[in-house]
Design a protein around this motif. Structure first.
Motif, short mmCIF file in Angstrom:
data_model
loop_
_atom_site.label_atom_id
_atom_site.label_comp_id
_atom_site.label_asym_id
_atom_site.label_seq_id
_atom_site.Cartn_x
_atom_site.Cartn_y
_atom_site.Cartn_z
N MET A 71 0.91 -1.75 -0.08
CA MET A 71 0.15 0.15 0.05
C MET A 71 0.84 0.91 -0.06
N ARG A 72 0.95 2.63 -0.95
CA ARG A 72 2.07 3.17 -0.47
C ARG A 72 0.83 4.76 -0.40
N ILE A 73 1.31 5.00 0.61
CA ILE A 73 0.79 5.80 1.32
C ILE A 73 1.48 7.49 1.07
N VAL A 74 0.40 8.43 0.72
CA VAL A 74 1.06 9.40 0.41
C VAL A 74 0.33 10.45 0.85
N ARG A 75 1.08 11.79 2.04
CA ARG A 75 0.66 12.88 2.91
C ARG A 75 0.91 13.70 2.14
N LEU A 76 0.14 14.84 2.13
CA LEU A 76 -0.20 16.32 1.76
C LEU A 76 0.07 17.47 2.34
N LYS A 77 0.17 18.71 2.36
CA LYS A 77 -0.31 19.66 2.15
C LYS A 77 -1.53 19.84 2.01
N LYS A 78 -1.58 20.20 0.96
CA LYS A 78 -2.12 20.51 -0.35
C LYS A 78 -2.39 20.15 -1.06
N VAL A 79 -3.58 19.18 -1.89
CA VAL A 79 -4.24 18.85 -3.08
C VAL A 79 -5.32 19.10 -3.62
N ASP A 80 -5.71 19.70 -5.14
CA ASP A 80 -6.97 19.69 -5.52
C ASP A 80 -8.10 18.84 -4.32
N SER A 81 -8.24 17.90 -4.42
CA SER A 81 -8.98 16.67 -3.67
C SER A 81 -8.05 15.23 -3.81
N THR A 82 -8.32 15.11 -2.99
CA THR A 82 -7.76 13.06 -2.59
C THR A 82 -8.17 12.60 -3.43
N ASN A 83 -9.46 12.24 -3.80
CA ASN A 83 -10.32 11.29 -4.35
C ASN A 83 -9.58 11.82 -5.85
N LEU A 84 -9.24 12.53 -6.48
CA LEU A 84 -9.07 13.16 -7.44
C LEU A 84 -7.26 12.28 -8.31
N GLU A 85 -6.60 12.74 -6.52
CA GLU A 85 -5.30 12.39 -5.98
C GLU A 85 -4.58 11.23 -6.10
N ALA A 86 -6.38 9.78 -5.70
CA ALA A 86 -5.70 8.36 -5.34
C ALA A 86 -6.21 8.36 -7.09
N PHE A 87 -7.51 9.00 -7.62
CA PHE A 87 -7.44 8.29 -8.57
C PHE A 87 -6.03 8.10 -9.69
N ARG A 88 -6.03 9.33 -10.05
CA ARG A 88 -3.96 9.77 -10.96
C ARG A 88 -3.01 8.54 -9.97
N LEU A 89 -3.09 8.55 -8.85
CA LEU A 89 -2.14 7.48 -8.06
C LEU A 89 -2.50 5.98 -8.93
N LEU A 90 -3.62 5.65 -8.64
CA LEU A 90 -3.77 4.49 -9.61
C LEU A 90 -3.33 4.10 -10.82
N GLU A 91 -3.28 4.92 -11.51
CA GLU A 91 -2.95 4.89 -12.63
C GLU A 91 -1.15 3.99 -12.44
N GLU A 92 -0.87 4.02 -11.59
CA GLU A 92 0.26 3.40 -11.74
C GLU A 92 0.75 2.54 -10.07
N THR A 93 0.03 2.50 -9.63
CA THR A 93 -0.33 1.10 -8.50
C THR A 93 -1.26 0.79 -7.95
N ASP A 94 -1.59 -0.22 -7.50
CA ASP A 94 -2.79 -0.59 -7.36
C ASP A 94 -3.78 -0.47 -5.74
N PHE A 95 -2.73 0.51 -5.27
CA PHE A 95 -3.50 -0.07 -3.12
C PHE A 95 -3.23 1.11 -2.78
N VAL A 96 -3.11 2.55 -2.79
CA VAL A 96 -2.69 3.58 -2.67
C VAL A 96 -3.91 4.48 -0.93
N VAL A 97 -3.26 5.30 -0.52
CA VAL A 97 -3.84 5.99 0.60
C VAL A 97 -3.46 7.42 0.16
N VAL A 98 -3.82 8.31 0.83
CA VAL A 98 -3.46 9.49 0.60
C VAL A 98 -4.69 10.48 1.27
N SER A 99 -4.09 11.33 2.11
CA SER A 99 -4.74 12.83 3.06
C SER A 99 -3.90 13.63 2.93
N ALA A 100 -4.60 14.48 3.23
CA ALA A 100 -3.96 16.39 3.14
C ALA A 100 -4.67 17.35 4.01
#
Ligand code: BTN
Length: 229
Positions: free
Chosen positions: A1-30
């Protein structure tokens, strides 16, 4: 599982979909989102200090069934530990504290044949209630934000390992429902307003209303209570 912590993002849902292009399981928080959104593309005000979290996974298409209600059950199970039994479920995806919105869940999926990419997004008003109709956890509990986030991630990740017990999930919604049998409620179903008596939930998680002597089943829509039973 890839875990990505961000200060600011457009939307964590949108970022998760973007990251799912390159990985299978991801957590994004902002800490904040500039374009956080909820159901029906409503704006989700994303104040710093609150929780904005998405968990995304590539799955088989069968997993998508009832995922949203399953996620609600999981998030409720965590938040109830910190709220002394004051939480209610507002169908289809909201969690209310003292009648005001504490958390919202947005499940989105992109389906291709037998495969799907799903993202479960959770917003919790941890420090601030950004709108008048909102509640925050501050004052109810002194759980640390990081601890709560981790518990939410663990609970949500469980969705992809465990078999859901839909009978238990149905009892959970019935027991914790903000709407009570006999309440007069109004359904906004794609712009059409229908007022009726709340009759309960079906085994496949529709909300059931009686209107003009007929039982109506809704699988999506926005509902509000007009009068208590
Ligand atoms: C709703 O109440 O309609 C659902 C709100 C979901 C908000 C969360 S915050 C984290 C994730 N990113 C988003 O843009 N939305 C969800």
């Amino acid at each position: 599982m890839r875990i990505v912590r961000l200060k600011k993002v457009d939307s964590t849902n949108l970022e998760a979909f973007r990251l799912l292009e390159e990985t299978d399981f991801v957590v994004v928080s902002a800490d904040t989102q500039t374009e956080g959104y909820g159901r029906n593309k409503s704006k989700w005000i994303s104040s710093e200090g609150n929780i904005h979290l998405s968990i995304g996974k590539a799955v088989k298409v069968e997993t998508v069934k009832h995922l949203s209600i399953y996620a609600l059950y999981k998030v409720f199970g965590i938040l109830r530990n910190y709220t002394q039994g004051k939480l209610k479920v507002k169908w289809p995806n909201d969690i209310l504290l003292n009648g005001k919105k504490l958390a919202g869940i947005l499940v989105e999926s992109k389906i291709k044949g037998h495969k799907a990419k799903v993202v479960i997004g959770v917003g919790v008003n941890y420090a601030f209630a950004p709108i008048e109709t909102g509640a925050s956890l501050g004052g109810e509990s002194n759980v640390l934000k990081g601890e709560l986030e981790q518990s939410l991630v663990n609970a949500l990740a469980g969705i992809f390992r465990e078999q859901p017990d839909f009978a238990e999930i149905l009892s959970f919604i019935e027991e914790n429902s903000f709407f009570k049998i006999g309440d007069l409620i109004q359904m906004d179903s794609g712009g059409t307003l229908i007022t009726g008596i709340f009759k309960g939930y079906s085994s496949d998680f529709a909300i059931v209303l009686e209107s003009d002597g007929k039982e109506l089943f809704f699988y999506s829509g926005e509902v509000k209570k007009v009068r208590k039973s």
